[in-house]
Design a protein around this motif. Structure first.
Motif, PDB file in Angstrom:
ATOM      1  N   LEU A   1       0.766  -1.259   0.093  1.00  0.00           N
ATOM      2  CA  LEU A   1       0.074   0.283   0.104  1.00  0.00           C
ATOM      3  C   LEU A   1       0.873   1.212   0.171  1.00  0.00           C
ATOM      4  O   LEU A   1       0.537   2.392  -0.742  1.00  0.00           O
ATOM      5  CB  LEU A   1      -0.795   0.080   1.349  1.00  0.00           C
ATOM      6  CG  LEU A   1      -2.006   1.089   1.257  1.00  0.00           C
ATOM      7  CD1 LEU A   1      -2.900   1.106   0.238  1.00  0.00           C
ATOM      8  CD2 LEU A   1      -2.533   1.136   2.574  1.00  0.00           C
ATOM      9  N   ILE A   2       1.909   1.218   0.640  1.00  0.00           N
ATOM     10  CA  ILE A   2       2.885   2.592   0.939  1.00  0.00           C
ATOM     11  C   ILE A   2       3.411   2.739  -0.648  1.00  0.00           C
ATOM     12  O   ILE A   2       3.344   3.719  -0.801  1.00  0.00           O
ATOM     13  CB  ILE A   2       3.964   2.077   2.092  1.00  0.00           C
ATOM     14  CG1 ILE A   2       3.256   2.346   3.235  1.00  0.00           C
ATOM     15  CG2 ILE A   2       5.051   3.116   1.845  1.00  0.00           C
ATOM     16  CD1 ILE A   2       4.170   1.674   4.647  1.00  0.00           C
ATOM     17  N   ARG A   3       3.797   1.718  -1.028  1.00  0.00           N
ATOM     18  CA  ARG A   3       4.732   1.900  -2.287  1.00  0.00           C
ATOM     19  C   ARG A   3       3.541   2.246  -3.447  1.00  0.00           C
ATOM     20  O   ARG A   3       4.178   3.146  -4.308  1.00  0.00           O
ATOM     21  CB  ARG A   3       5.174   0.477  -2.883  1.00  0.00           C
ATOM     22  CG  ARG A   3       6.595  -0.072  -2.099  1.00  0.00           C
ATOM     23  CD  ARG A   3       7.314  -1.142  -2.889  1.00  0.00           C
ATOM     24  NE  ARG A   3       6.366  -2.114  -3.754  1.00  0.00           N
ATOM     25  CZ  ARG A   3       5.692  -3.284  -3.096  1.00  0.00           C
ATOM     26  NH1 ARG A   3       6.402  -3.467  -1.969  1.00  0.00           N
ATOM     27  NH2 ARG A   3       5.020  -3.923  -3.972  1.00  0.00           N
ATOM     28  N   VAL A   4       2.429   1.794  -3.450  1.00  0.00           N
ATOM     29  CA  VAL A   4       1.501   2.124  -4.514  1.00  0.00           C
ATOM     30  C   VAL A   4       0.928   3.666  -4.281  1.00  0.00           C
ATOM     31  O   VAL A   4       1.057   4.587  -5.236  1.00  0.00           O
ATOM     32  CB  VAL A   4       0.260   1.183  -4.393  1.00  0.00           C
ATOM     33  CG1 VAL A   4      -0.799   1.868  -5.173  1.00  0.00           C
ATOM     34  CG2 VAL A   4       0.657   0.039  -4.903  1.00  0.00           C
ATOM     35  N   ALA A   5       0.813   4.016  -2.889  1.00  0.00           N
ATOM     36  CA  ALA A   5       0.427   5.483  -2.492  1.00  0.00           C
ATOM     37  C   ALA A   5       1.488   6.300  -2.648  1.00  0.00           C
ATOM     38  O   ALA A   5       0.993   7.472  -3.323  1.00  0.00           O
ATOM     39  CB  ALA A   5      -0.138   5.421  -1.205  1.00  0.00           C
ATOM     40  N   LEU A   6       2.508   6.083  -2.549  1.00  0.00           N
ATOM     41  CA  LEU A   6       3.617   7.058  -2.606  1.00  0.00           C
ATOM     42  C   LEU A   6       4.360   6.908  -3.755  1.00  0.00           C
ATOM     43  O   LEU A   6       5.539   7.613  -4.090  1.00  0.00           O
ATOM     44  CB  LEU A   6       4.550   7.010  -1.382  1.00  0.00           C
ATOM     45  CG  LEU A   6       4.038   7.046  -0.093  1.00  0.00           C
ATOM     46  CD1 LEU A   6       5.013   7.084   1.067  1.00  0.00           C
ATOM     47  CD2 LEU A   6       3.049   8.471   0.086  1.00  0.00           C
TER      48      LEU A   6
END
Length: 378
Positions: A168-173
Motif C-alpha cells: 500500500l505504501i509503495r502504491v500510494a507514494l
C-alpha cells in the motif's frame, strides 16, 4: 477522507462546496497538528514518524471503510466512476492544504531541518513542525486514497500484514525500487517547472534528508522543494500537492484496477473449470513456456489466485505441483492424455492465461497448439 469528503465530491465548482472542502481540510489539518505535537525530534530524524503516521492514518480508518461503506453511499455506481471522484476530491484537498501550509514556510525552514540531529533535542522546533504537518497531511491523504481505491476494486489489503502494508505504501507514494531522489522529484512535477526543480536538486539543499530512512527521505524531498525555492511559495505548494496526489491516485488506480482484472479472470476460470487440477498444471506450463524468461507480475498474480480459488472452491491442493521447479511438458501431456472426455474448458483456460500479460509469445503459441491437438483427439 472522512464522511464529509465523500459527499463533497459532487460540488466541484460550487462556492458552498469550496467552503465545505476548506472546512474539512482545516479539521484534518488540526488533527495532524495534534499528531505532530506528539513526535520528538528523534522520531523525525530516525524516520519513526512515518511508522507512527501509518498506524495513526490507517488503523481506525480501515475498521470503518470497507466495500460496504462505499456501497451504502454509491449503490449501483461502477467502481471506475467512484475512483475517479475520489482522486479528484483528494487532489482538491491536497491543493487547499498546500495553500494553507505554504504561508507558514520561511526561507530558514530547510536550514532548521538540516540542524535537527546532533543534540537530539526532546522537542521539535516550530519550523520543523510546520513542515511535518504538511508532509503528514499529504502522506495520510494519499495512503487513504490508495486504500479507498483498493477497496473499490475489491483487492484485499490487510494493513496489519507487513507485506500488504508495504504494498500500500509503495502504491500510494509511487515508490519504485532503484529510483534516485532527483528522478523521483523531477517526475513528480509538471514539465513547466522541471528545469527549476532540477537546478534546485543539483545543489546541496537536500543534505538534511540523508538522516532519514528511504521513505522519510522520499517524502521530505517532495516538500523541501516548496520550502527552498525562493519567490515561488504558495503557488508551487498548491501545484505540487495537487499534482503529486493526482499522480498517486492515478498510479493506485492503474495498479489495483489491473489486479482486479487478474482476480476476475482467475475467478472466471476456476468457476467454469470441470478439470480444476489439470487446469493448474496446464496454466503453469503456459506461464513457464519460456523457462529462461522472468515470470511477469500478472502471471504470478494469476497463478497465486488460481491456486487459492481452486483450493477454496474444489478443495484441491496439489502438493506435487507446489514442489515443481522446472515443469516437464511430458508430465503435463501425460496428464492431459489420461483425462477422458471434453477438455474444452482446459484449452479455453490456457488460451486466456497466455494473454494475461499481453501478447502471446511464440513459445506460448507452441504450447497452445500442442494442447489444442491433444484436446481434439478422436
Amino acid at each position: 477522507m472522512t464522511d464529509a469528503p465523500t459527499h463533497a465530491a459532487a460540488t466541484e465548482t460550487d462556492g458552498a462546496g469550496d467552503a465545505a472542502d476548506r472546512k474539512v481540510v482545516e479539521q484534518e489539518q488540526a488533527e495532524i497538528k495534534d499528531f505532530v505535537k506528539g513526535l520528538s525530534a528523534d522520531d523525525i530524524k530516525s524516520g519513526n514518524w512515518f511508522t507512527k503516521l501509518a498506524a495513526h492514518a490507517m488503523n481506525a480508518y480501515t475498521e470503518k471503510v470497507d466495500w460496504q461503506y462505499f456501497q451504502d453511499r454509491y449503490a449501483g455506481v461502477p467502481a471506475d466512476v467512484i475512483v475517479d471522484q475520489r482522486i479528484k476530491m483528494a487532489a482538491r484537498y491536497a491543493a487547499l492544504e498546500g495553500g494553507l501550509s505554504a504561508g507558514a514556510y520561511t526561507a530558514t525552514v530547510a536550514a532548521t531541518i538540516g540542524s535537527l540531529g546532533g543534540a537530539s533535542p526532546v522537542t521539535v522546533p516550530a519550523a520543523v513542525a510546520t513542515v511535518m504537518v504538511d508532509v503528514a497531511f499529504i502522506t495520510q491523504l494519499q495512503l487513504r486514497l490508495a486504500y479507498d481505491i483498493s477497496v473499490l476494486y475489491r483487492v484485499p489489503i490487510d494493513v496489519h500484514d507487513p507485506e500488504d502494508l508495504w504494498k500500500l505504501i509503495r502504491v500510494a507514494l509511487t515508490i519504485k525500487s532503484g529510483e534516485t531522489a532527483n528522478k523521483t522529484a523531477a517526475k513528480a512535477v509538471p514539465a513547466l517547472v522541471r528545469p527549476l526543480v532540477k537546478r534546485f536538486y543539483s545543489k546541496s539543499a537536500l543534505a538534511a534528508g540523508k538522516a532519514l530512512p528511504v521513505v522519510g527521505k522520499h517524502l521530505l524531498q517532495r516538500n523541501v522543494i516548496k520550502i527552498g525555492i525562493p519567490l515561488v511559495g504558495v503557488p508551487l505548494a498548491v501545484l505540487l500537492n495537487r499534482y503529486t496526489t493526482l499522480l498517486a491516485g492515478r498510479h493506485a488506480r492503474a495498479v489495483f484496477r489491473n489486479e482486479a482484472r487478474v482476480i476476475e479472470l482467475a475467478e472466471g476460470l476456476s468457476r467454469s473449470s470441470r478439470h480444476p487440477q489439470l487446469m493448474l498444471w496446464v496454466a503453469w506450463l503456459v506461464i513457464r513456456a519460456n523457462a529462461k524468461a522472468k515470470i511477469a507480475d500478472d502471471e504470478a498474480l494469476l497463478m497465486r489466485h488460481l491456486v487459492r480459488l481452486v483450493r477454496e472452491r474444489y478443495g484441491v491442493v496439489d502438493e506435487q505441483l507446489a514442489r515443481v521447479v522446472d515443469i516437464d511438458p511430458a508430465e503435463v501431456w501425460k496428464r492431459v492424455d489420461a483425462e477422458p472426455g471434453d477438455l474444452g474448458d482446459v484449452l479455453d483456460a490456457a488460451e486466456r492465461v497466455a494473454t494475461v500479460d499481453g501478447d502471446v509469445t511464440s513459445r506460448e503459441k507452441a504450447v497452445l497448439a500442442e494442447l489444442r491437438r491433444r484436446c481434439r483427439r478422436g
